[in-house]
Design a protein around this motif. Sequence first.
Motif, mmCIF file in Angstrom:
data_model
loop_
_atom_site.group_PDB
_atom_site.id
_atom_site.type_symbol
_atom_site.label_atom_id
_atom_site.label_comp_id
_atom_site.label_asym_id
_atom_site.label_seq_id
_atom_site.Cartn_x
_atom_site.Cartn_y
_atom_site.Cartn_z
ATOM 1 N N LYS A 118 38.486 34.698 43.388
ATOM 2 C CA LYS A 118 37.993 33.562 42.616
ATOM 3 C C LYS A 118 36.634 33.124 43.146
ATOM 4 O O LYS A 118 36.449 33.010 44.356
ATOM 5 C CB LYS A 118 38.973 32.384 42.653
ATOM 6 N N ILE A 129 29.557 37.732 38.709
ATOM 7 C CA ILE A 129 30.852 38.059 38.109
ATOM 8 C C ILE A 129 30.764 39.384 37.356
ATOM 9 O O ILE A 129 31.639 40.248 37.465
ATOM 10 C CB ILE A 129 31.314 36.929 37.170
ATOM 11 N N ALA A 141 37.275 32.795 37.377
ATOM 12 C CA ALA A 141 36.131 31.895 37.504
ATOM 13 C C ALA A 141 36.610 30.469 37.780
ATOM 14 O O ALA A 141 37.800 30.164 37.686
ATOM 15 C CB ALA A 141 35.283 31.949 36.237
ATOM 16 N N ALA A 180 35.135 37.505 33.372
ATOM 17 C CA ALA A 180 36.246 36.854 34.068
ATOM 18 C C ALA A 180 37.507 36.924 33.209
ATOM 19 O O ALA A 180 37.437 36.838 31.981
ATOM 20 C CB ALA A 180 35.898 35.396 34.370
#
Length: 277
Positions: A118, A129, A141, A180
């Motif tokens: 995370k 990401i 995320a 994500a």
Amino acid sequence: MSATIKRTVPTPSDILARKGGTPLVCLTAYTTPIAQLVDEQCDIVLVGDSVGMVLHGLPSTLGVTMDMMVMHGQAVARGLSRSMMVVDMPFGSYEESPEQAFRNAARLMAETGCSAVKLEGGVEIAPTIRHLTARSIPVMAHIGLTPQAINTLGGYKVQGRGEDAKRILADADAVVEAGAFSVVLEKVPANLADEITARIPIPTIGIGASAGCDGQILVVDDMLGLFTAFKPKFAKRYATLGQDAATAIESYADEVRAREFPAAEHIFGDTAPEPKK
């Protein structure tokens, strides 16, 4: 011969498929005993950098290190058999560059066996990401209130009120586009959380957001009443284990001082008792 892995846990794809379905149950854990307790009920167990505050006595999450996250991730992994484990990337482990983020995320996955990491941040962290997900590292995320950014956010304030809602919406869109598989919404107005949940195709996990999110997460020490230094507005205490422990310790101390403990049943004689026939 290859080892047989007995754990069967949800994958990021499984979590993504839960969008709009039965809400995801998520809690943090930092130790093996707590992991064993939450495993039966949780879909996702997060080894959060909140460990710095609730277990190590730090004033914020900023002092948490990679070594700490690895150690607690390994401990939690030993207690899980059915929940998906996600590990927080601590402050300073991913902001410098996507390459830095990959090195540290790869280490977390290799050394803890977690299913995902995370990261905090929206638009500004989306390239990172994207870099990770393109290299087989699933990312959860985290937008809204991002505790690692409290010095720039001005403290633990609600995010996304008024015109600021546009910023949070842009963050939500950015993390989705970057790949994500889910996103934590922390301390944002309920209406905004509902709008984001309806707007994006990945599950939203609320903490101080809305009951309409696709899932909820709390710090386990908050909901059990183990962490008593303060209680966030969004945390509900389902037990008072901290107070119960304090009462038990007081009783123990009183009995020791009064020579009431140990009693006869807690001590050993000079000879072993006869075995029962």
